[in-house]
Scaffold this motif. Structure first.
Motif, short mmCIF file in Angstrom:
data_model
loop_
_atom_site.label_atom_id
_atom_site.label_comp_id
_atom_site.label_asym_id
_atom_site.label_seq_id
_atom_site.Cartn_x
_atom_site.Cartn_y
_atom_site.Cartn_z
N ASP A 62 11.45 40.19 25.42
CA ASP A 62 11.51 41.64 25.28
C ASP A 62 12.80 42.14 24.64
O ASP A 62 12.80 43.11 23.89
N SER A 63 13.90 41.47 24.93
CA SER A 63 15.20 41.96 24.46
C SER A 63 15.37 41.84 22.95
O SER A 63 16.25 42.49 22.38
N VAL A 64 14.55 41.03 22.29
CA VAL A 64 14.67 40.88 20.83
C VAL A 64 13.43 41.36 20.10
O VAL A 64 13.41 41.41 18.87
N LYS A 65 12.42 41.73 20.86
CA LYS A 65 11.17 42.16 20.24
C LYS A 65 11.40 43.39 19.37
O LYS A 65 12.11 44.31 19.76
N GLY A 66 10.82 43.39 18.21
CA GLY A 66 10.96 44.52 17.30
C GLY A 66 12.11 44.40 16.34
O GLY A 66 12.19 45.15 15.36
N ARG A 67 13.01 43.49 16.60
CA ARG A 67 14.13 43.30 15.68
C ARG A 67 14.29 41.83 15.29
O ARG A 67 15.31 41.46 14.71
N SER A 68 13.28 41.02 15.64
CA SER A 68 13.35 39.60 15.32
C SER A 68 12.05 39.15 14.66
O SER A 68 10.98 39.67 14.98
N THR A 69 12.19 38.16 13.80
CA THR A 69 11.03 37.56 13.16
C THR A 69 11.21 36.05 13.12
O THR A 69 12.25 35.57 12.65
N ILE A 70 10.22 35.34 13.63
CA ILE A 70 10.22 33.88 13.56
C ILE A 70 9.12 33.48 12.60
O ILE A 70 7.99 33.98 12.67
N SER A 71 9.46 32.58 11.72
CA SER A 71 8.49 32.06 10.76
C SER A 71 8.70 30.57 10.58
O SER A 71 9.72 30.02 11.04
N ARG A 72 7.77 29.94 9.92
CA ARG A 72 7.90 28.50 9.68
C ARG A 72 7.28 28.15 8.34
O ARG A 72 6.36 28.83 7.87
N ASP A 73 7.80 27.08 7.79
CA ASP A 73 7.26 26.52 6.56
C ASP A 73 6.95 25.06 6.86
O ASP A 73 7.87 24.22 6.88
N ASN A 74 5.71 24.77 7.11
CA ASN A 74 5.35 23.40 7.50
C ASN A 74 5.56 22.41 6.35
O ASN A 74 5.83 21.23 6.60
N ALA A 75 5.47 22.88 5.14
CA ALA A 75 5.71 21.99 4.00
C ALA A 75 7.17 21.55 3.95
O ALA A 75 7.48 20.46 3.46
N LYS A 76 8.05 22.39 4.45
CA LYS A 76 9.49 22.08 4.46
C LYS A 76 9.98 21.64 5.84
O LYS A 76 11.17 21.39 6.01
N SER A 77 9.06 21.60 6.81
CA SER A 77 9.43 21.21 8.18
C SER A 77 10.60 22.05 8.68
O SER A 77 11.57 21.52 9.26
N THR A 78 10.50 23.34 8.46
CA THR A 78 11.60 24.23 8.81
C THR A 78 11.06 25.47 9.52
O THR A 78 10.03 26.01 9.15
N VAL A 79 11.81 25.88 10.52
CA VAL A 79 11.50 27.12 11.23
C VAL A 79 12.69 28.06 11.09
O VAL A 79 13.84 27.62 10.99
N TYR A 80 12.39 29.35 11.06
CA TYR A 80 13.41 30.36 10.79
C TYR A 80 13.42 31.41 11.90
O TYR A 80 12.41 31.73 12.51
N LEU A 81 14.61 31.96 12.13
CA LEU A 81 14.77 33.09 13.02
C LEU A 81 15.59 34.15 12.30
O LEU A 81 16.73 33.89 11.93
N GLN A 82 15.00 35.31 12.11
CA GLN A 82 15.72 36.43 11.52
C GLN A 82 15.88 37.50 12.61
O GLN A 82 14.92 37.84 13.29
N MET A 83 17.09 37.97 12.74
CA MET A 83 17.36 39.03 13.71
C MET A 83 18.16 40.12 13.03
O MET A 83 19.05 39.85 12.24
N LYS A 84 17.84 41.36 13.35
CA LYS A 84 18.56 42.50 12.82
C LYS A 84 18.97 43.39 13.98
O LYS A 84 18.54 43.18 15.11
N GLY A 85 19.80 44.37 13.67
CA GLY A 85 20.26 45.24 14.75
C GLY A 85 20.97 44.48 15.84
O GLY A 85 20.77 44.74 17.03
N LEU A 86 21.82 43.51 15.43
CA LEU A 86 22.46 42.64 16.41
C LEU A 86 23.37 43.42 17.35
O LEU A 86 24.01 44.41 16.95
N LYS A 87 23.42 42.95 18.59
CA LYS A 87 24.22 43.57 19.63
C LYS A 87 25.19 42.53 20.19
O LYS A 87 24.90 41.33 20.12
N PRO A 88 26.28 42.96 20.77
CA PRO A 88 27.20 41.98 21.37
C PRO A 88 26.51 41.07 22.39
O PRO A 88 26.87 39.89 22.51
N GLU A 89 25.52 41.57 23.07
CA GLU A 89 24.81 40.74 24.05
C GLU A 89 23.92 39.67 23.41
O GLU A 89 23.35 38.84 24.11
N ASP A 90 23.80 39.69 22.10
CA ASP A 90 23.10 38.60 21.40
C ASP A 90 24.01 37.40 21.17
O ASP A 90 23.55 36.36 20.69
N THR A 91 25.28 37.55 21.49
CA THR A 91 26.22 36.44 21.33
C THR A 91 25.82 35.27 22.22
O THR A 91 25.63 35.42 23.42
#
Length: 127
Positions: A62-91
């Motif tokens: 819940d604390s990151v919902k709406g400002r985070s996106t997780i995606s993956r590229d199976n061809a590259k065997s890579t997963v991604y995490l994008q976060m915006k609106g970062l807060k000090p509590e995300d440290t």
């Protein structure tokens, strides 16, 4: 052997954004659900979110919902995490993890379910 290598952490100002990547090797990547966890000093490891094997299903705490996106590229065997609106509590140290699951849609929020872990990447959000 299996390796998960996370990258992209660093120092970010509050309100900024980050893009983390996790490159996997040594495992059939498309057979694994992938999760992102984080651990702040003195706190327990926390599920940030995850993505199913086929990338169709994503889940976020819940604390990151709406400002985070997780995606993956199976061809590259890579997963991604994008976060915006970062807060000090995300440290925290952010970890990626792989969970071999029988279902193409399932993602577990429990760190104990995950089979393999990356080394972690530090994210520090300054106020």
């Amino acid at each position: 052997q299996v390796q998960l290598v996370a990258s992209g952490g660093g120092l970010v100002q509050a309100g900024g954004s980050l893009n983390l990547s996790c490159a996997a090797s040594g495992l059939p990547f498309s057979s694994y659900a992938m999760g992102w966890f984080r651990q702040a000093p003195g706190k327990e490891r926390e599920f940030v979110g995850g993505i199913s094997q086929n990338g169709v299903s994503t889940y976020y705490t819940d604390s990151v919902k709406g400002r985070s996106t997780i995606s993956r590229d199976n061809a590259k065997s890579t997963v991604y995490l994008q976060m915006k609106g970062l807060k000090p509590e995300d440290t925290a140290v952010y970890y990626c993890a792989a969970d071999q699951v029988p279902s193409s849609w399932y993602v577990s929020p429990r760190w104990s379910d995950y089979d393999y872990w990356g080394q972690g990447t530090q994210v520090t959000v300054s106020s």
